[in-house]
Design a protein around this motif. Structure first.
Motif, short mmCIF file in Angstrom:
data_model
loop_
_atom_site.label_atom_id
_atom_site.label_comp_id
_atom_site.label_asym_id
_atom_site.label_seq_id
_atom_site.Cartn_x
_atom_site.Cartn_y
_atom_site.Cartn_z
N ASP A 387 -14.47 -48.63 -30.50
CA ASP A 387 -13.18 -49.32 -30.43
C ASP A 387 -12.37 -49.12 -31.70
O ASP A 387 -11.15 -49.03 -31.66
CB ASP A 387 -13.39 -50.82 -30.20
N LEU A 388 -13.05 -49.04 -32.84
CA LEU A 388 -12.34 -48.85 -34.10
C LEU A 388 -11.57 -47.53 -34.10
O LEU A 388 -10.42 -47.46 -34.52
CB LEU A 388 -13.33 -48.86 -35.26
N LYS A 389 -12.18 -46.47 -33.57
CA LYS A 389 -11.51 -45.18 -33.54
C LYS A 389 -10.29 -45.23 -32.61
O LYS A 389 -9.22 -44.71 -32.92
CB LYS A 389 -12.47 -44.10 -33.06
N MET A 390 -10.48 -45.89 -31.46
CA MET A 390 -9.36 -45.98 -30.53
C MET A 390 -8.20 -46.78 -31.12
O MET A 390 -7.03 -46.44 -30.95
CB MET A 390 -9.83 -46.62 -29.22
N MET A 391 -8.56 -47.88 -31.81
CA MET A 391 -7.52 -48.73 -32.41
C MET A 391 -6.80 -48.02 -33.53
O MET A 391 -5.58 -48.17 -33.71
CB MET A 391 -8.13 -50.03 -32.90
N GLU A 392 -7.57 -47.22 -34.32
CA GLU A 392 -6.91 -46.47 -35.40
C GLU A 392 -5.91 -45.47 -34.81
O GLU A 392 -4.81 -45.29 -35.34
CB GLU A 392 -7.97 -45.74 -36.24
N LYS A 393 -6.32 -44.83 -33.71
CA LYS A 393 -5.43 -43.87 -33.07
C LYS A 393 -4.18 -44.58 -32.50
O LYS A 393 -3.06 -44.11 -32.63
CB LYS A 393 -6.18 -43.16 -31.95
N GLU A 394 -4.41 -45.75 -31.86
CA GLU A 394 -3.29 -46.51 -31.32
C GLU A 394 -2.37 -47.00 -32.42
O GLU A 394 -1.15 -47.02 -32.28
CB GLU A 394 -3.81 -47.69 -30.49
N TYR A 395 -2.96 -47.37 -33.57
CA TYR A 395 -2.17 -47.85 -34.69
C TYR A 395 -1.25 -46.75 -35.21
O TYR A 395 -0.09 -46.98 -35.57
CB TYR A 395 -3.08 -48.34 -35.80
N GLN A 396 -1.79 -45.51 -35.24
CA GLN A 396 -0.97 -44.39 -35.68
C GLN A 396 0.20 -44.16 -34.71
O GLN A 396 1.33 -43.88 -35.14
CB GLN A 396 -1.85 -43.13 -35.77
N LEU A 397 -0.10 -44.24 -33.40
CA LEU A 397 0.97 -44.08 -32.42
C LEU A 397 2.04 -45.16 -32.56
O LEU A 397 3.25 -44.90 -32.45
CB LEU A 397 0.38 -44.11 -31.00
N LEU A 398 1.59 -46.41 -32.79
CA LEU A 398 2.54 -47.51 -32.99
C LEU A 398 3.39 -47.30 -34.23
O LEU A 398 4.57 -47.65 -34.26
CB LEU A 398 1.80 -48.84 -33.05
N SER A 399 2.77 -46.73 -35.29
CA SER A 399 3.52 -46.47 -36.53
C SER A 399 4.64 -45.45 -36.29
O SER A 399 5.76 -45.61 -36.76
CB SER A 399 2.58 -45.97 -37.62
N LYS A 400 4.29 -44.41 -35.50
CA LYS A 400 5.32 -43.42 -35.17
C LYS A 400 6.43 -44.05 -34.33
O LYS A 400 7.62 -43.77 -34.51
CB LYS A 400 4.68 -42.25 -34.42
N LYS A 401 6.02 -44.89 -33.36
CA LYS A 401 7.01 -45.56 -32.52
C LYS A 401 7.90 -46.48 -33.35
O LYS A 401 9.11 -46.58 -33.11
CB LYS A 401 6.29 -46.36 -31.44
N GLU A 402 7.30 -47.14 -34.36
CA GLU A 402 8.08 -48.02 -35.23
C GLU A 402 9.12 -47.24 -36.01
O GLU A 402 10.29 -47.64 -36.11
CB GLU A 402 7.15 -48.74 -36.21
N GLU A 403 8.71 -46.06 -36.54
CA GLU A 403 9.65 -45.24 -37.29
C GLU A 403 10.80 -44.77 -36.39
O GLU A 403 11.97 -44.77 -36.79
CB GLU A 403 8.92 -44.03 -37.88
N ALA A 404 10.45 -44.40 -35.14
CA ALA A 404 11.50 -43.94 -34.21
C ALA A 404 12.47 -45.07 -33.88
O ALA A 404 13.69 -44.86 -33.81
CB ALA A 404 10.87 -43.40 -32.94
N LEU A 405 11.94 -46.29 -33.66
CA LEU A 405 12.80 -47.43 -33.35
C LEU A 405 13.72 -47.77 -34.52
O LEU A 405 14.90 -48.07 -34.34
CB LEU A 405 11.96 -48.64 -32.98
N ARG A 406 13.18 -47.70 -35.75
CA ARG A 406 14.01 -48.01 -36.92
C ARG A 406 15.13 -46.98 -37.09
O ARG A 406 16.27 -47.32 -37.42
CB ARG A 406 13.14 -48.05 -38.18
N ALA A 407 14.78 -45.69 -36.86
CA ALA A 407 15.80 -44.65 -36.97
C ALA A 407 16.90 -44.85 -35.93
O ALA A 407 18.10 -44.71 -36.21
CB ALA A 407 15.16 -43.27 -36.82
N LYS A 408 16.49 -45.19 -34.70
CA LYS A 408 17.47 -45.40 -33.64
C LYS A 408 18.31 -46.64 -33.89
O LYS A 408 19.49 -46.70 -33.57
CB LYS A 408 16.74 -45.52 -32.30
N LEU A 409 17.68 -47.67 -34.51
CA LEU A 409 18.38 -48.92 -34.81
C LEU A 409 19.50 -48.69 -35.80
O LEU A 409 20.54 -49.33 -35.74
CB LEU A 409 17.38 -49.94 -35.36
#
Length: 516
Positions: A387-409
């Motif tokens: 689960d730790l590996k999956m969560m780390e991977k999901e966290y990275q995806l969320l970080s990219k999504k956060e950066e994209a949302l901030r840029a669009k904002l």
């Protein structure tokens, strides 16, 4: 009764009363100019007076009975009523008389086009070959000069020129328009006749004043009166009763005091104004007035307090927006992971508060009071390595999504789109916090229960958001907004289904789906 129907009835009553006043006091007087002023002025007053409403100084409205909350049985729906029938009859009558008016105007137009026109001092004389009574309309005189001597023709033209110079045609056109609107009023027809008679009296007096022989002029009137046709909406030489015209020409002039009768229009207008006035409101008992006054003061005080609080909310929202800008700049400026995480946590809290205040202001309501801080919950147990590996991977995806949302904002200018992006950013940051807590937490059943609790909270928040969107969907008629609301509701429903599947999987001891 509709306001237009009431206006028509009041206008008809004014016309009737003014005509009776003329009939009783002014009809036999020889001050024909004053009689014309009275008749034409009364027409205007009859049109204008019912449109003005004043409060009656005498009549009082009856106090309304207390409201009863006893449910009543609904009356059967009627598909046709008396009011609709009367409106239909009135409309048909207006249509008939208006068509009649247009017909005679067109007929007059063709007469002008058909016959020869001679101009004398700006007056157009139309030589007709039909057996018409001589008449005038605007600056046209219609006369059959083939069957008339030169002397008689001079007398008749002098008569019609007076009609033209005194603009009698405009009086007649105004009277015809009122006849179209008030064809149902029995007084409109004698009123019209009295106005036409007054025109003829004025023209007769004008001819005699020019030096024409009274006896020969009266003989000419008899000759023209027999065996000829009249033309509608025109000043006919034959118009009105010959006997009355001859009587008025021979009558001794009225005394100067008779002019004061014109002032009759003042008390008649005042009387009508009072009759049509709205009654005063009924007096409220002293006890009730005191109660109403107290209730009014209390309501005003509450409104003032609410307005002050709303102003405070607006000021707080502005402060939060300023703080949001400062925190975003700090996130871009710092490189320390811990400092950045602390700033992000604060930014998430600011965005949540902004959303709550903005929603409250949009609905015209005060935001709910802040909840008391709850005791911090113990950190969840660490998840299994898989689960730790999956969560780390999901966290990275969320970080990219956060950066994209901030840029669009930063690029978006529309306020609604900005609000949606902010809500999505809050959701991403919330998921990041959950993963960070798990990465730093514990293991075992407590971790699973915590996941389930968080998922349930997220499911509840989605339900509340769906209710707001449904409310917005019902209150708008814009097809684009409705389509957008439908799409948002569909997305929320999908997320809720994913949450249900994830919760069931966690309860069964299986891996749940990652919520996106």
């Amino acid at each position: 009764m509709t306001s237009f129907a009431l206006y028509l009835l009041e206008s008809a009553a004014c016309l009737a009363l003014f005509y009776m006043g003329f009939r009783l006091f002014l009809r036999k007087e020889t001050y024909f100019n004053l009689n014309r002023v009275y008749l034409v002025g009364s027409l205007f007053i009859s049109l204008v007076l019912p449109a003005f409403k004043i409060t009656s100084p005498i009549l009082k409205a009856r106090a309304s009975a207390p409201m009863s909350f006893t449910p009543s049985v609904a009356a059967p729906v009627q598909t046709w009523d008396l009011g609709e029938t009367l409106l239909l009859l009135y409309t048909i009558g207006v249509g008939i008389f208006f068509i009649r008016f247009i017909f005679h105007m067109i007929k007059l137009f063709f007469v002008v086009k058909k016959y020869r026109i001679t101009r004398i001092n700006g007056i157009r004389i139309v030589s007709v070959d039909k057996d018409f009574s001589p008449f005038s309309f605007l600056n046209y005189i219609f006369i059959n000069d083939k069957k008339m001597s030169e002397h008689n023709m001079r007398r008749i033209i002098a008569h019609e020129i007076i009609h033209i110079k005194q603009n009698h045609t405009f009086d007649i056109l105004l009277m015809e328009m009122i006849t179209v609107l008030q064809w149902f009023n029995p007084f409109v027809w004698p009123y019209k006749k009295s106005l036409q008679e007054t025109h003829e009296f004025l023209a007769d007096n004008g001819v005699i004043a020019q030096g024409f022989s009274t006896a020969k002029y009266q003989l000419l009137m008899f000759e023209q009166h027999v065996g000829v046709k009249l033309f509608e909406f025109a000043n006919n030489f034959k118009q009105s009763q010959i006997k009355r015209r001859i009587t008025m020409m021979s009558k001794i002039k009225s005394r100067g005091a008779a002019k004061l009768k014109l002032l009759l229009i003042v008390p008649l207008a005042a009387f009508l104004l009072l009759v049509f006035a709205e009654p005063k409101a009924a007096d409220t008992p002293v006890k009730d007035r005191a109660t109403l006054s107290t209730d009014k003061d209390t309501n005003q005080l509450k409104e003032k307090e609410k307005q002050m609080k709303m102003d405070q909310v607006k000021a707080t929202l502005m402060d939060l927006k300023k703080e949001e800008e400062i925190l975003r700049k700090k996130i871009d400026a710092t490189e320390d992971p811990k400092t950045k995480a602390d700033i992000k946590a604060r930014l998430k809290d600011v965005l949540l508060k902004e959303k709550v205040l903005a929603d409250a202001l949009a609905n015209g309501e005060l935001p709910p009071p802040p909840k008391a801080p709850s005791a911090p919950s113990p950190p969840p147990p660490p998840p299994p390595p898989k689960d730790l590996k999956m969560m780390e991977k999901e966290y990275q995806l969320l970080s990219k999504k956060e950066e994209a949302l901030r840029a669009k904002l930063d690029e978006v200018k529309n306020a609604d789109e900005k609000s949606e992006l902010k809500a999505a950013l809050v959701e991403v940051m919330t998921k990041q916090d959950k993963i960070e807590a798990y990465l730093a937490g514990s293991n075992g059943s407590n971790g699973v229960n915590l996941k389930i609790d968080n998922l349930k909270k997220e499911y509840t928040l989605l339900g509340e958001e769906a209710q707001k969107i449904e409310k917005k969907f019902q209150n708008t008629d814009d097809p684009d907004v409705k389509a957008k609301c439908k799409q948002m509701l569909s997305d929320i429903q999908k997320k809720q289904e994913q949450i249900k599947e994830t919760v069931e999987a966690l309860k069964a001891g299986k891996e749940g789906k990652t919520i996106k």
